[in-house]
Motif scaffolding. Sequence first.
Motif, short mmCIF file in Angstrom:
data_model
loop_
_atom_site.label_atom_id
_atom_site.label_comp_id
_atom_site.label_asym_id
_atom_site.label_seq_id
_atom_site.Cartn_x
_atom_site.Cartn_y
_atom_site.Cartn_z
N ARG A 89 9.22 -5.56 23.84
CA ARG A 89 10.48 -5.80 23.42
C ARG A 89 10.63 -7.00 22.47
O ARG A 89 11.04 -7.10 21.15
N LYS A 90 10.33 -8.15 22.84
CA LYS A 90 10.12 -9.53 22.36
C LYS A 90 9.07 -9.44 21.07
O LYS A 90 9.43 -10.03 20.23
N LEU A 91 7.98 -8.93 21.45
CA LEU A 91 7.05 -8.72 20.34
C LEU A 91 7.63 -8.13 19.23
O LEU A 91 7.37 -8.53 17.84
N GLU A 92 8.25 -6.93 19.39
CA GLU A 92 8.68 -6.22 18.16
C GLU A 92 9.94 -6.82 17.60
O GLU A 92 10.07 -7.05 16.44
N GLU A 93 10.59 -7.84 18.26
CA GLU A 93 11.74 -8.55 17.55
C GLU A 93 11.10 -9.59 16.69
O GLU A 93 11.39 -9.78 15.52
#
Length: 151
Positions: free
Chosen positions: A127-131
């Motif tokens: 999730r953080k990587l996608e953000e």
Amino acid sequence: MVRLKGMGRSKIEIKEIQNKGAMYCTFTKRRNGLCSKARELHTLCGAQVAAIVFSPKNKMYTFGEPSVDSVVNRFLHEQQQQRQPLNREGQKKKKKKTIPFLSDECIEGFELHELKYCTALMEEFVRKLEERLADVVYRRVQVKDLISLIK
């Protein structure tokens, strides 16, 4: 012959100009002064200079020595270089492309609750990587739009 003293240059109070005509006139004069100072800085010191100014009517004006594109590209390159950490020799570390902790051997002896915990951590990581990826793409689009406006 007696010389009469005039007012000379008087200081003005720095506040927003309410009269639209006077504001546009002041903007033009000060924009030209800003470009003149930037040109002088380049000529005297060899500095690379870029100025991007938006008028009260949202019209964009640019000035750059040697060019706005080259200065903006150098700025973006320097910003990217500053984000990379240094190694012991003071050189930029190369980012590793592999993630060694994601091997089969790493999780071979895990219990069910440990695997579930790892799954939750990985989902949060993704999730953080996608953000972060979306943020980087958004910034690149903004920079490309800015550069295309300058051209």
